[in-house]
Design an enzyme around this catalytic site. Structure first.
Site, mmCIF file in Angstrom:
data_model
loop_
_atom_site.group_PDB
_atom_site.id
_atom_site.type_symbol
_atom_site.label_atom_id
_atom_site.label_comp_id
_atom_site.label_asym_id
_atom_site.label_seq_id
_atom_site.Cartn_x
_atom_site.Cartn_y
_atom_site.Cartn_z
ATOM 1 N N CYS A 21 14.013 -5.578 9.981
ATOM 2 C CA CYS A 21 13.177 -6.046 8.866
ATOM 3 C C CYS A 21 11.706 -6.102 9.257
ATOM 4 C CB CYS A 21 13.658 -7.398 8.373
ATOM 5 S SG CYS A 21 13.870 -8.590 9.691
ATOM 6 N N GLU A 31 9.843 0.074 2.157
ATOM 7 C CA GLU A 31 10.572 -0.131 3.406
ATOM 8 C C GLU A 31 11.601 0.995 3.560
ATOM 9 O OE1 GLU A 31 13.222 -3.597 3.491
ATOM 10 O OE2 GLU A 31 12.531 -3.961 5.532
ATOM 11 N N GLU A 76 14.917 -14.404 3.795
ATOM 12 C CA GLU A 76 14.227 -13.566 4.776
ATOM 13 C C GLU A 76 14.434 -12.134 4.303
ATOM 14 O OE1 GLU A 76 13.605 -11.061 7.220
ATOM 15 O OE2 GLU A 76 14.988 -11.904 8.693
ATOM 16 N N GLY A 129 17.175 -10.514 -2.816
ATOM 17 C CA GLY A 129 16.524 -11.823 -2.727
ATOM 18 C C GLY A 129 16.037 -12.294 -4.095
ATOM 19 N N LYS A 135 28.913 -15.107 4.502
ATOM 20 C CA LYS A 135 29.328 -13.811 3.950
ATOM 21 C C LYS A 135 28.632 -12.731 4.761
ATOM 22 C CE LYS A 135 28.580 -10.703 1.414
ATOM 23 N NZ LYS A 135 28.543 -9.307 1.874
ATOM 24 N N GLY A 139 18.146 -10.098 3.769
ATOM 25 C CA GLY A 139 18.484 -8.782 3.234
ATOM 26 C C GLY A 139 17.319 -8.218 2.452
ATOM 27 N N SER A 140 17.646 -7.401 1.482
ATOM 28 C CA SER A 140 16.580 -6.703 0.756
ATOM 29 C C SER A 140 15.847 -7.647 -0.203
ATOM 30 C CB SER A 140 17.181 -5.553 -0.037
ATOM 31 O OG SER A 140 18.113 -6.053 -0.978
ATOM 32 N N THR A 141 14.600 -7.340 -0.459
ATOM 33 C CA THR A 141 13.803 -8.143 -1.400
ATOM 34 C C THR A 141 14.442 -8.083 -2.783
ATOM 35 O OG1 THR A 141 11.798 -7.863 -0.117
ATOM 36 C CG2 THR A 141 11.498 -8.372 -2.442
ATOM 37 N N GLU A 142 15.012 -6.943 -3.086
ATOM 38 C CA GLU A 142 15.654 -6.769 -4.393
ATOM 39 C C GLU A 142 16.777 -7.803 -4.616
ATOM 40 O OE1 GLU A 142 17.476 -2.988 -4.359
ATOM 41 O OE2 GLU A 142 18.127 -3.094 -6.442
#
Ligand code: NAI
Length: 803
Positions: free
Chosen positions: A301, A398, A267, A250, A193, A245-248
């Site tokens: 990142c 970030e 990651e 993740g 995706k 992608g973003s930690t959010e």
């Protein structure tokens, strides 16, 4: 017309645009409309929904992309499932040839891919052409090698199955390569995706795979936004999710996959420190900063977004930086002489603006070059923020744009503290002319990649990935290959529904010692907890009765609570750094001595195991003997689980150093109480972690006897802590504790799910027994490299080497 003499006078750059012809004709071939790539062919999206993808440098649409629905994702997963036996059934050599063919074709079509990437993402053509696309090809070449070498280098491993991969927009084709190349090399099939802003190179890549004859269904591309990603995560027939992608997001994915048995690699974001010591070569540092934060407009990142400069040189560095920033060129990303391109989308531009404004409100001083950005498209100038405090938003969050903050430090110790003062741990770069200083600081930084006197270097041979909230798992090299294989012996993905946790234990208050029938006081023989090297009573005065299989009361243990786990974590934390700094030889010595002490009490342990479990004495003897042997094994491995030196193709060698995670919580298996305890507690300890162990709930007395062995050994107090009680309750406390870096859980499916779900606070690594019970006697299942890999993460340190 500009006269040549005028050019000599002004030294102005003329325009040098790359031609868009190959991209225009490719887009036209498709009428600027794209559907999904499923089972080796274009597939109309079921909902018929489409969205525009736009060139960020002009704001003009490039094409319309399909929004993949749940049904489309299901169709792609089904295609991947069907292709799996075919693809995984090929020999490594056959798969290698496909990967090699992909690499060759990518090189042939590199102009199309670089121009398309630049137009879709806004990055300078110089970067797409000279960095992204060559690295993409390099990844496929490198992984053609892993496919060929699989049987030799990853013996006993098999592919995982169908892999769902979700990637971001900052390096669209490179992130595809990082994910697709190892997955295919190992024999998995893929549903990818891409990010909604940048799907085009993935779609062109899908066509490329058909052109080289990749079997249908091996690679499927389903475009769409976060909803499509979420649908992929939810698909029950997906065996692994790999996400960047973003930690959010993740976090959302970690929660969504908890208990599903899906493997996961994440990651995530970063706020990477860029450390400049006073003996650094400042001109190199300035070019380093350009690469660290203005490469890809800072949408990286691992961008070096926090400059930490030693006080004595800070002012000089700021002056030099400002001078350099003034000469940076921003503009049409297709212009070959441009340094900074466009920001990917208005939403991202807005995010950068908002965060910078917040920084100024909090007192930061802003500096930007005097020139202005193009009017058309979405641009943001290179920005330096000074007068920033480490707690400020711009120093912690970030920004993902061309914005760098600069803070100062005085001592080396302070530089390490500041560098680690972040919830992330993706990367760091260290700038100093002193090799001693660089290599002293490198192990102290909590980050998966450390660059010495360089920055933002990547290569397929080196692993890349995070510590802490930057995620877990590695991409690249052998480290990355482990993310796409599983041990062949793991045949099913169902958990054992094990009986132990929550079983009805008799619970008594410990306040008054019990009296026997004759009324005389018995000695309080409740086994205590073992925390910080001492036997301690549980915080709450409850005990658990322990009974033999025939129901006889054979002892009592303390019922540990949340508070006891917290105390144990604190004890573990306070000793972990010194334990990991002890030499591996030291740790081996301690483990040998533990084995010796256990050996001296072998008969006693054997009798106890027989009494607690009801097994015959010979079987109990065998368990003790095997436990002693296992201690020897990890003593032996303690100083042999070396790293590697990756031969990254620059003026570097890259040291891949396995490092302990920190404090590891271990919920021990119920079966084989001594062997299970040793097999799960000792590997992390051998690697330099400190452990908080929750022993088997049914046979905790083996563990409480074991701490008497610990007491007579040389193990520093706090390295192994034992808290008895309800396994699942205590495991949940460990999973939610932000000072615990990893949790191993060997219990029920529900317990494993809870551990995974609760791990998102600090995105700790979890290892749950997805394959059900292990045979702890079987060397393949009960010991070895898998345990050591789970007990460590690899830090890749890029060290200048050779010319
Ligand atoms: P994001 O994390 O939302 O998007 C990354 C990918 O995840 C995209 O393909 C997106 O469609 C997909 N996605 C979104 N929600 C999902 C869900 N619930 N389930 C499954 N997949 C989902 O990142 P976004 O919104 O593009 O950027 C926001 C911020 O994230 C950036 O400002 C930056 O700070 C950070 N970021 C970090 C990246 C990295 O490489 N570490 C890459 C991209 C963004």
């Amino acid at each position: 017309m500009t006269e040549i003499t005028e050019i000599f006078d002004t030294l102005e750059y003329g325009p040098a645009p790359e031609s868009t012809d190959p991209v225009d004709s490719w887009l036209e071939q498709h009428d600027r409309e794209f559907s999904l790539w499923i089972d080796g062919a274009w597939h109309e999206a079921s909902g018929g929904e489409r969205f525009e993808t736009v060139n960020p440098a002009t704001g003009r649409p490039l094409a319309r992309i399909a929004q993949g629905s749940d049904a489309d994702v299901a169709a792609a997963v089904a295609a991947a499932r069907e292709a799996f036996p075919i693809w995984s059934g090929l020999s490594g050599h056959q798969r290698s040839r496909y990967l090699y063919a992909i690499a060759r074709r990518l090189q042939r079509d590199s102009r199309l891919f670089s121009v398309l990437e630049t137009m879709d993402n806004g990055k300078p053509i110089r970067e797409a052409r000279d960095i992204d696309i060559p690295l993409v090809a390099r990844h496929f070449y490198h992984h053609a090698g892993w496919a060929q070498l699989l049987d030799r280098e990853l013996a006993g491993q098999v592919p995982i199955g169908v892999v769902g991969q979700i990637i971001p927009w900052n390096f669209p084709l490179l992130m595809l390569a990082w994910k697709v190349a190892p997955a295919l090399a190992a024999g998995n099939t893929v549903v990818l995706k891409p990010a909604e802003f940048t799907s085009l190179t993935a779609l062109a890549f899908a066509e490329l795979t058909a052109a080289i004859g990749l079997p249908p269904g091996v690679l499927n591309v389903v475009t769409g936004d976060g909803r499509t990603g979420a649908a992929l995560v939810e698909q029950s027939d997906v065996d692994k999710i790999a996400f960047t992608g973003s930690t959010e997001v993740g976090r959302i994915i970690r929660e969504a996959t908890a208990g599903s048995g899906k493997r996961l690699s994440l990651e995530l974001g970063g706020k990477s420190p860029f450390l400049v010591y006073e003996d650094a070569d400042l001109d190199s540092v300035v070019e380093g900063v350009v690469d660290a934060i203005w490469f890809n407009q800072g949408q990286v990142c691992c961008a070096g977004s926090r400059i930490l400069a030693q006080e004595g040189i800070a002012d000089r560095l700021i002056q030099k930086l400002k001078a350099r920033m003034e000469t940076l060129r921003i503009g049409d990303p297709l212009d070959k002489a441009v340094d900074l391109g466009a920001i990917v989308a208005p939403v991202q531009l807005e995010r950068i603006r908002t965060l910078v404004e917040r920084g100024e409100e909090e007192g930061a001083e802003l500096w930007q070059p005097s020139w202005s950005c193009p009017e058309e498209g979405w641009f943001y100038p290179p920005t330096l923020l000074t007068n920033v405090d480490t707690a400020d938003t711009v120093a912690q969050v970030e920004i993902f744009g061309p914005v760098v903050v600069l803070m100062t430090f005085r001592t080396h110790a302070e530089s390490v503290l500041l560098a680690n003062d972040t919830r992330y741990g993706l990367a760091a770069s260290i700038w100093t002319e002193s090799i001693n200083l660089a290599l002293d600081v490198a192990p102290k930084i909590q980050a998966g990649t450390v660059w010495i006197n360089c920055t933002n270097m990547f290569d397929a041979a080196s692993g890349f990935g995070g510590y802490r909230e930057s995620g877990f798992g590695r991409e690249g090299g052998l480290e990355g290959m482990w993310e796409y294989v599983r041990p062949a012996w793991e045949t099913d993905t169902g958990h054992t529904e094990d009986e132990a946790s929550g079983a009805s234990f008799g619970e008594t208050m410990m306040a008054e010692p019990a009296t026997d029938a004759a009324g005389s006081h018995q000695v309080d023989r409740t086994a205590k907890l073992y925390i910080g090297g001492r036997q301690v009573r549980p915080d709450a005065p409850y005990t658990i009765e322990v009974r033999s299989p025939d129901g006889a009361l054979i002892g009592e243990v303390g019922r540990g609570s949340r508070k006891d786990i917290r105390n144990a974590v604190e004890a573990a934390h306070s000793v972990q750094a010194s334990w990991s700094a002890a030499t591996a030889h030291n740790r081996a010595q301690v483990l040998y001595y533990l084995a010796e002490n256990l050996s001296a009490r072998a008969t006693e342990f054997s009798e106890r195991i027989a009494a607690c479990t009801g097994i015959v004495t010979t079987a109990a003897d065998a368990e003790v003997a095997r436990s002693i042997e296992r201690l020897f094994l990890y003593a032996g491995l303690a100083d042999k689980w070396d790293g590697r030196v990756h031969h990254t193709p620059f003026r570097n060698v890259t040291l891949a150093m396995p490092e302990p995670l920190g404090v590891v919580g271990v919920a021990c298996p119920s079966e084989s109480p001594l062997l299970g305890l040793i097999s799960t507690v000792i590997p992390p300890v051998a690697m330099g972690n400190a452990v908080v162990a929750i022993p088997s709930e049914t046979t905790p007395l083996i563990a409480t006897d074991f701490y008497q062995v610990l007491e007579t050994s040389d193990l520093p107090g706090g390295v192994i802590n034992i808290v008895t009680g309800s396994r699942d309750d205590l495991a949940e406390v460990l999973a939610a504790h932000d000072d615990v870096a990893g949790v191993w859980y060997f219990g029920s499916r529900a317990g494993g799910a809870a551990v995974e779900r609760l791990s998102t606070g600090n995105m700790k690594r979890t290892w749950t027994n997805r394959a059900g019970g292990r045979d702890w006697y079987d060397p393949e299942q009960g010991e070895g490299d898998e345990f050591l890999r789970q007990a460590t993460h690899v830090k890749n340190i890029w060290v200048p080497y050779g010319e």
